[in-house]
Write a protein that holds these residues in place. Structure first.
Motif, short mmCIF file in Angstrom:
data_model
loop_
_atom_site.label_atom_id
_atom_site.label_comp_id
_atom_site.label_asym_id
_atom_site.label_seq_id
_atom_site.Cartn_x
_atom_site.Cartn_y
_atom_site.Cartn_z
N PHE A 57 0.85 -1.72 -0.79
CA PHE A 57 -0.40 -0.22 -0.12
C PHE A 57 0.99 1.05 0.49
O PHE A 57 2.08 0.97 0.52
N THR A 58 0.40 1.99 -0.48
CA THR A 58 1.14 3.27 0.08
C THR A 58 -0.02 4.44 0.59
O THR A 58 -1.32 4.62 1.08
N ALA A 59 0.94 5.77 1.67
CA ALA A 59 -0.14 6.25 2.52
C ALA A 59 0.00 7.52 2.44
O ALA A 59 1.51 7.87 2.26
N ILE A 115 4.38 7.37 0.60
CA ILE A 115 5.16 6.87 0.72
C ILE A 115 4.71 4.74 0.69
O ILE A 115 3.70 4.53 1.26
N ASN A 116 5.37 4.34 0.25
CA ASN A 116 4.75 2.77 -0.01
C ASN A 116 5.22 2.62 1.39
O ASN A 116 5.96 3.48 1.91
N TYR A 120 12.73 5.16 5.36
CA TYR A 120 12.84 6.66 5.48
C TYR A 120 12.60 7.20 7.10
O TYR A 120 12.42 8.44 6.69
N GLY A 121 12.24 6.24 7.38
CA GLY A 121 11.57 6.47 9.16
C GLY A 121 10.49 7.00 9.79
O GLY A 121 10.80 8.18 10.36
N VAL A 122 9.65 6.50 8.33
CA VAL A 122 8.46 7.62 8.16
C VAL A 122 7.11 6.38 9.60
O VAL A 122 7.86 5.43 9.63
N THR A 123 6.15 6.92 10.10
CA THR A 123 5.62 6.06 11.45
C THR A 123 4.17 6.27 10.60
O THR A 123 3.99 6.91 9.62
N PRO A 124 3.30 4.93 11.23
CA PRO A 124 1.50 5.39 10.43
C PRO A 124 1.35 6.80 11.26
O PRO A 124 0.18 7.38 10.22
N ARG A 125 1.67 6.88 11.61
CA ARG A 125 1.27 9.07 12.19
C ARG A 125 1.69 10.25 11.18
O ARG A 125 1.13 10.47 10.88
N CYS A 142 4.42 18.13 7.32
CA CYS A 142 5.42 19.54 8.02
C CYS A 142 6.85 18.23 9.11
O CYS A 142 7.50 18.72 8.91
N ALA A 143 6.04 16.94 9.54
CA ALA A 143 6.54 16.07 9.55
C ALA A 143 7.64 15.03 8.76
O ALA A 143 8.54 14.92 9.20
N LEU A 144 7.37 15.41 8.06
CA LEU A 144 8.28 14.30 6.84
C LEU A 144 8.92 15.55 5.88
O LEU A 144 10.22 14.88 6.06
#
Length: 265
Positions: free
Chosen positions: A64-66, A71-72, A79-84, A90-92
């Motif tokens: 999925f992407t979100a 982002i996949n 990339y250090g991405v979280t579900p939040r 701005c966080a990204l």
């Protein structure tokens, strides 16, 4: 860990749109697209539902992407991405694996803004602090008071635009007081950004001299006076010394004394 430069630039742009110069926020959206593994029946309507849905998709091994950057899910860990944070541009824009909205403000210093530019744009820094009596560049330059940075993005000077630079600093509660780049004389090959100190206001546009021959804002009067006081006076400004007439050439002793007083030998 950080996002690729292209994704970071997009996140900065979206963050700017969310913050908005008028203070009006854009409506939140929580896009999730599932391509395989499970079937998503309902789109999330709020941040809590979106976060929970992403967590479930990860647990189920779905493809999925979100989020606004699409982002996949497989790249979250990379990339250090979280579900939040996946839904927060701005966080990204400054993702480091431990994002906390309360840490979004940074100190307005050359070192902190330099780190921000390097992280967001892969910037190569070309100039920061200059001596107050520097003979190159603008006479009244933000570089001389430690509030300006010249840089070139990793993808070249045309890889980003003014809106992205302003958005990046705004997302960290930094005020841009001067921004020069392609299209401004003397700045075709680099970006120049100056940032304000807390409570600082600059509203005195004027032409200046040197290779930075157009400046949108210049230091306030107190800074101008401090800079002017630190500059060496030119020969024309030096206090003239009294010059006495030369004595008659036959008066050898008087002539010798006069020459010594004039620096001669």
């Amino acid at each position: 860990m950080v996002l690729p430069t292209t994704l970071t630039a997009k996140a900065i742009k979206l963050c700017a749109a969310m913050l908005g110069a008028s203070g009006a926020s854009l409506p939140a959206s929580f896009p999730i697209v599932v391509t395989s593994g499970v079937h998503l029946t309902d789109a999330p309507q709020n941040a809590a539902d979106a976060e929970a849905t992403v967590r479930d998709l990860i647990a189920l091994g779905a493809d999925f992407t979100a989020g606004p950057l699409a982002i996949n899910g497989r790249d979250f860990a990379t990339y250090g991405v979280t579900p939040r944070s996946a839904f927060d541009p701005c966080a990204l824009a400054r993702i480091d694996g431990s994002f906390d909205p309360s840490l979004r403000r940074i100190a307005p210093t050359v070192s902190s803004v330099t780190a921000l530019l390097r992280q967001a744009f892969g910037a190569r820094i070309t100039d920061t602090i200059r001596p107050t009596n520097a003979t190159y560049g603008a006479r009244y330059s933000w570089h001389k008071v430690g509030q300006a940075i010249d840089f070139v993005p990793a993808g070249g000077v045309g890889a980003i635009d003014r809106a992205q630079i302003r958005a990046l600093l705004a997302s960290h509660q930094l005020q841009v007081v001067e921004l020069l780049g392609p299209g401004d004389p003397g700045h075709s090959n680099h970006w120049h950004v100056a940032f304000a100190q807390p409570g600082q206001i600059s509203d005195d546009p004027r032409r200046i001299e040197g290779d930075e021959d157009w400046i949108v804002d210049v230091p306030n009067m107190e800074q101008k006076q401090r800079l002017a006081a630190a500059e060496p006076r030119s020969a024309a400004q030096k206090t003239p010394q009294s010059v006495s007439a030369a004595p008659p050439t036959w008066d050898v002793f008087a002539t010798a004394q006069w020459q010594a007083g004039q620096g001669g030998g």
